[in-house]
Design an enzyme around this catalytic site. Structure first.
Site, PDB file in Angstrom:
ATOM      1  CG  HIS A 151       2.666   6.456   8.486  1.00 32.85           C
ATOM      2  ND1 HIS A 151       1.690   5.992   8.933  1.00 32.85           N
ATOM      3  CD2 HIS A 151       3.119   5.465   7.569  1.00 32.85           C
ATOM      4  CE1 HIS A 151       1.434   4.880   8.697  1.00 32.85           C
ATOM      5  NE2 HIS A 151       2.114   4.448   7.664  1.00 32.85           N
ATOM      6  CB  CYS A 211       8.794  21.441  -2.378  1.00 33.14           C
ATOM      7  SG  CYS A 211       8.088  22.077  -3.818  1.00 33.14           S
ATOM      8  CB  CYS A 216       8.369  25.538  -2.547  1.00 33.82           C
ATOM      9  SG  CYS A 216      10.130  25.053  -2.877  1.00 33.82           S
ATOM     10  CB  CYS A 224       9.875  25.666  -7.006  1.00 32.68           C
ATOM     11  SG  CYS A 224       8.606  24.629  -6.404  1.00 32.68           S
ATOM     12  CB  SER A 227      -6.977   0.689  14.390  1.00 32.67           C
ATOM     13  OG  SER A 227      -6.278   1.314  13.221  1.00 32.67           O
ATOM     14  CG  ASN A 270      -5.511  -1.459  20.764  1.00 33.54           C
ATOM     15  OD1 ASN A 270      -6.628  -1.132  21.287  1.00 33.54           O
ATOM     16  ND2 ASN A 270      -5.219  -1.330  19.589  1.00 33.54           N
ATOM     17  N   PRO A 271      -6.359  -1.532  24.045  1.00 32.23           N
ATOM     18  CG  PRO A 271      -7.195   0.468  24.808  1.00 32.23           C
ATOM     19  CD  PRO A 271      -6.187  -0.198  24.110  1.00 32.23           C
ATOM     20  CB  ALA A 280       0.435   1.889  25.377  1.00 35.51           C
TER      21      ALA A 280
HETATM   22  C1  BJW Z   1      -4.723   2.659  22.692  1.00 34.18           C
HETATM   23  C2  BJW Z   1      -5.041   3.420  23.687  1.00 34.18           C
HETATM   24  C3  BJW Z   1      -4.099   3.525  24.748  1.00 34.18           C
HETATM   25  C4  BJW Z   1      -6.368   4.203  22.047  1.00 34.18           C
HETATM   26  N1  BJW Z   1      -3.317   2.630  24.709  1.00 34.18           N
HETATM   27  N2  BJW Z   1      -4.003   1.699  22.668  1.00 34.18           N
HETATM   28  C5  BJW Z   1      -3.004  -3.468   1.216  1.00 34.18           C
HETATM   29  C6  BJW Z   1      -4.397  -3.930   1.436  1.00 34.18           C
HETATM   30  C7  BJW Z   1      -5.341  -2.877   1.530  1.00 34.18           C
HETATM   31  C8  BJW Z   1      -4.997  -1.399   1.374  1.00 34.18           C
HETATM   32  C9  BJW Z   1      -3.712  -1.097   1.050  1.00 34.18           C
HETATM   33  C10 BJW Z   1      -2.654  -2.083   0.921  1.00 34.18           C
HETATM   34  N3  BJW Z   1      -1.410  -1.214   0.663  1.00 34.18           N
HETATM   35  C11 BJW Z   1      -1.754   0.098   0.528  1.00 34.18           C
HETATM   36  C12 BJW Z   1      -2.994   0.160   0.566  1.00 34.18           C
HETATM   37  C13 BJW Z   1      -3.655   1.450   1.026  1.00 34.18           C
HETATM   38  C14 BJW Z   1      -3.395   2.263   2.050  1.00 34.18           C
HETATM   39  C15 BJW Z   1      -4.126   1.483   3.479  1.00 34.18           C
HETATM   40  O1  BJW Z   1      -3.620   0.778   4.258  1.00 34.18           O
HETATM   41  N4  BJW Z   1      -5.588   1.694   3.528  1.00 34.18           N
HETATM   42  C16 BJW Z   1      -6.129   1.140   4.465  1.00 34.18           C
HETATM   43  C17 BJW Z   1      -7.379   2.352   5.031  1.00 34.18           C
HETATM   44  C18 BJW Z   1      -6.820  -0.006   4.132  1.00 34.18           C
HETATM   45  N5  BJW Z   1      -2.082   2.496   2.488  1.00 34.18           N
HETATM   46  C19 BJW Z   1      -1.354   3.372   1.777  1.00 34.18           C
HETATM   47  O2  BJW Z   1      -1.997   4.217   1.054  1.00 34.18           O
HETATM   48  C20 BJW Z   1       0.002   3.726   2.274  1.00 34.18           C
HETATM   49  N6  BJW Z   1       1.002   3.659   1.139  1.00 34.18           N
HETATM   50  C21 BJW Z   1       1.301   2.537   0.301  1.00 34.18           C
HETATM   51  O3  BJW Z   1       0.926   1.438   0.590  1.00 34.18           O
HETATM   52  O4  BJW Z   1       2.146   2.992  -0.866  1.00 34.18           O
HETATM   53  C22 BJW Z   1       2.041   2.027  -1.696  1.00 34.18           C
HETATM   54  C23 BJW Z   1       0.673   1.896  -2.497  1.00 34.18           C
HETATM   55  C24 BJW Z   1       0.025   3.180  -2.822  1.00 34.18           C
HETATM   56  C25 BJW Z   1      -1.349   3.074  -3.425  1.00 34.18           C
HETATM   57  C26 BJW Z   1      -1.954   1.837  -3.699  1.00 34.18           C
HETATM   58  C27 BJW Z   1      -1.251   0.606  -3.474  1.00 34.18           C
HETATM   59  C28 BJW Z   1      -0.064   0.707  -2.694  1.00 34.18           C
HETATM   60  C29 BJW Z   1       0.188   4.851   3.064  1.00 34.18           C
HETATM   61  C30 BJW Z   1      -0.449   4.722   4.240  1.00 34.18           C
HETATM   62  C31 BJW Z   1      -0.174   6.192   5.145  1.00 34.18           C
HETATM   63  C32 BJW Z   1      -0.984   6.338   6.277  1.00 34.18           C
HETATM   64  N7  BJW Z   1      -0.972   7.819   6.710  1.00 34.18           N
HETATM   65  C33 BJW Z   1      -1.728   8.178   7.977  1.00 34.18           C
HETATM   66  C34 BJW Z   1      -1.452   9.546   8.067  1.00 34.18           C
HETATM   67  C35 BJW Z   1       0.019  10.160   8.374  1.00 34.18           C
HETATM   68  C36 BJW Z   1       0.085  11.652   8.691  1.00 34.18           C
HETATM   69  C37 BJW Z   1      -0.657  12.117   9.788  1.00 34.18           C
HETATM   70  O5  BJW Z   1      -0.724  11.496  10.930  1.00 34.18           O
HETATM   71  O6  BJW Z   1      -1.646  12.785   9.492  1.00 34.18           O
HETATM   72  O7  BJW Z   1      -0.911   7.569   8.945  1.00 34.18           O
HETATM   73  S1  BJW Z   1      -3.184   7.564   8.109  1.00 34.18           S
HETATM   74  C38 BJW Z   1      -3.299   7.355   9.604  1.00 34.18           C
HETATM   75  O8  BJW Z   1      -3.255   6.020   9.837  1.00 34.18           O
HETATM   76  C39 BJW Z   1      -1.828   7.548  10.165  1.00 34.18           C
HETATM   77  C40 BJW Z   1      -1.555   6.632  11.217  1.00 34.18           C
HETATM   78  O9  BJW Z   1      -0.138   6.340  11.317  1.00 34.18           O
HETATM   79  C41 BJW Z   1      -1.899   5.424  10.689  1.00 34.18           C
HETATM   80  C42 BJW Z   1      -2.409   4.183  11.243  1.00 34.18           C
HETATM   81  O10 BJW Z   1      -3.216   4.691  12.334  1.00 34.18           O
HETATM   82  P1  BJW Z   1      -3.025   3.896  13.833  1.00 34.18           P
HETATM   83  O11 BJW Z   1      -1.751   4.485  14.615  1.00 34.18           O
HETATM   84  O12 BJW Z   1      -3.476   2.460  14.091  1.00 34.18           O
HETATM   85  O13 BJW Z   1      -4.369   4.428  14.763  1.00 34.18           O
HETATM   86  P2  BJW Z   1      -5.875   4.582  14.969  1.00 34.18           P
HETATM   87  O14 BJW Z   1      -6.456   5.836  15.107  1.00 34.18           O
HETATM   88  O15 BJW Z   1      -6.166   3.832  13.498  1.00 34.18           O
HETATM   89  O16 BJW Z   1      -5.874   3.400  16.112  1.00 34.18           O
HETATM   90  C43 BJW Z   1      -5.588   3.588  17.241  1.00 34.18           C
HETATM   91  C44 BJW Z   1      -5.527   2.504  18.041  1.00 34.18           C
HETATM   92  O17 BJW Z   1      -5.170   2.870  19.335  1.00 34.18           O
HETATM   93  C45 BJW Z   1      -7.041   1.925  18.374  1.00 34.18           C
HETATM   94  O18 BJW Z   1      -6.902   0.453  17.868  1.00 34.18           O
HETATM   95  C46 BJW Z   1      -7.298   2.236  19.799  1.00 34.18           C
HETATM   96  O19 BJW Z   1      -8.025   1.127  20.388  1.00 34.18           O
HETATM   97  C47 BJW Z   1      -5.831   2.127  20.220  1.00 34.18           C
HETATM   98  N8  BJW Z   1      -5.847   2.885  21.506  1.00 34.18           N
HETATM   99  N9  BJW Z   1      -5.959   4.522  23.198  1.00 34.18           N
HETATM  100  C48 BJW Z   1      -3.168   1.740  23.928  1.00 34.18           C
HETATM  101  N10 BJW Z   1      -4.174   4.292  25.728  1.00 34.18           N
END
Ligand code: BJW
Length: 256
Positions: A132, A140, A159, A161, A200, A224-225, A242
């Site tokens: 990500h 840009c 930028c 541009c 998640s 994951n907790p 973790a």
């Molecule tokens: C602990 C803990 C401890 C707490 N120890 N654990 C197929 C099906 C359905 C939807 C889609 C699909 N394909 C694409 C989509 C759409 C979309 C998507 O997935 N949407 C869902 C919401 C359903 N995906 C996209 O748009 C992606 N692009 C793509 O697929 O392009 C092609 C396409 C485009 C359009 C249409 C179709 C296809 C891009 C996804 C980009 C995600 N970007 C972000 C922001 C990044 C920049 C930023 O940080 O600001 O990435 S969103 C956010 O979520 C961020 C994270 O990397 C990502 C994942 O979150 P993560 O890391 O899992 O965090 P949390 O907070 O959700 O969970 C934390 C976990 O930690 C929890 O479970 C806690 O319990 C645990 N935890 N303490 C261990 N101590």
């Protein structure tokens, strides 16, 4: 799955099954996917934690979109600026350090992260596949080119541009870097053990990686907790923080 380890009731009481240690000790290829949870113990809020302070009224899922940036570029830029400052002020935790140590143990070890915070690199991990992007880079919004120098006289800065600059991260609806995704898929399909840590498992295509590993015959482990969409598919679900679980796992593996 028969091997599902239902997890402990307290964050301090996770038992690592001997069978998992034996499988890891015998493995040559290991793949790891990390999410925001691995950085939680460093003091970085997870993506789905409620926002606080100035940001309390916003949904991160709306800020992290091209539409959110188009609607209110200053708001989104300032949110990232604050997160960048917070990341700079924290340190890698025992979970990041244990993964850096594990990398040295295996012949093939691929660490794939959804995080944009560079904490794995700062902990000493040598090869990190960033799905990500990275908050430290700026690009840009029109030309998509990474920009090194820019004047911070406006928020967001512009930028040469004329278009706004934005963080070089992947927002919802945007494509992931093709090379990084290809490396992650290759690692998931060829590993013997796949660890999904602190995610998640809701955001695609990253959430598909452990399922690909499962289909290819790998042992899938979740740390994951909380329960996630992956938990019921995992061979081992270690329900703890973790940092604690990975330190224990590294220690047990070292004496295996
Ligand atoms: C602990 C803990 C401890 C707490 N120890 N654990 C197929 C099906 C359905 C939807 C889609 C699909 N394909 C694409 C989509 C759409 C979309 C998507 O997935 N949407 C869902 C919401 C359903 N995906 C996209 O748009 C992606 N692009 C793509 O697929 O392009 C092609 C396409 C485009 C359009 C249409 C179709 C296809 C891009 C996804 C980009 C995600 N970007 C972000 C922001 C990044 C920049 C930023 O940080 O600001 O990435 S969103 C956010 O979520 C961020 C994270 O990397 C990502 C994942 O979150 P993560 O890391 O899992 O965090 P949390 O907070 O959700 O969970 C934390 C976990 O930690 C929890 O479970 C806690 O319990 C645990 N935890 N303490 C261990 N101590």
């Amino acid at each position: 799955m028969g091997l599902l380890q239902p997890g402990a009731t307290s964050m301090n009481a996770v038992t690592i099954p001997r069978e998992l240690i034996e499988r890891l000790a015998a493995a040559r290829r290991v793949a790891v996917l990390t999410g925001a949870g691995i950085s939680a113990e460093s003091g970085i809020p997870t993506f789905r934690d409620a926002l606080t302070g100035l940001w309390a009224n916003y949904d991160p899922q709306e800020l992290a979109t091209p539409e959110g940036f188009a609607r209110n570029p200053r708001l989104v830029w300032d949110w990232y600026a604050e997160r960048r400052a917070r990341i700079a002020a924290v340190r890698p935790n025992p979970g990041h350090l244990a993964l850096a140590a594990l990398e040295r143990r295996f012949e093939h070890f691929t660490l794939v992260t959804q995080n944009i915070d560079s904490l794995h690199q700062r902990a000493g991990s040598r090869t990190v596949v960033e799905l990500h992007g990275n908050i430290a880079r700026v690009k840009c919004s029109r030309e998509e080119i990474v920009v090194g120098d820019f004047a911070l006289d406006e928020s967001p800065p512009r930028c040469h541009c004329g278009a706004y600059l934005r963080p070089d991260v992947v927002w919802f609806g945007e494509m992931l870097p093709a090379g990084a995704m290809a490396q992650a898929e290759e690692a998931a399909e060829h590993c013997e053990v796949f660890l999904s840590i602190g995610t998640s498992a809701q955001v695609y295509p990253a959430a598909e990686l452990p399922l690909r590993a499962l289909s290819s015959g790998a042992t899938v482990v979740e740390i994951n907790p909380e329960c996630t969409a992956l938990t019921r598919h995992a061979h081992f679900a270690l329900q703890g923080a973790a940092g604690e679980v990975l330190s224990q796992l590294q220690e047990k593996l070292a004496s295996a």
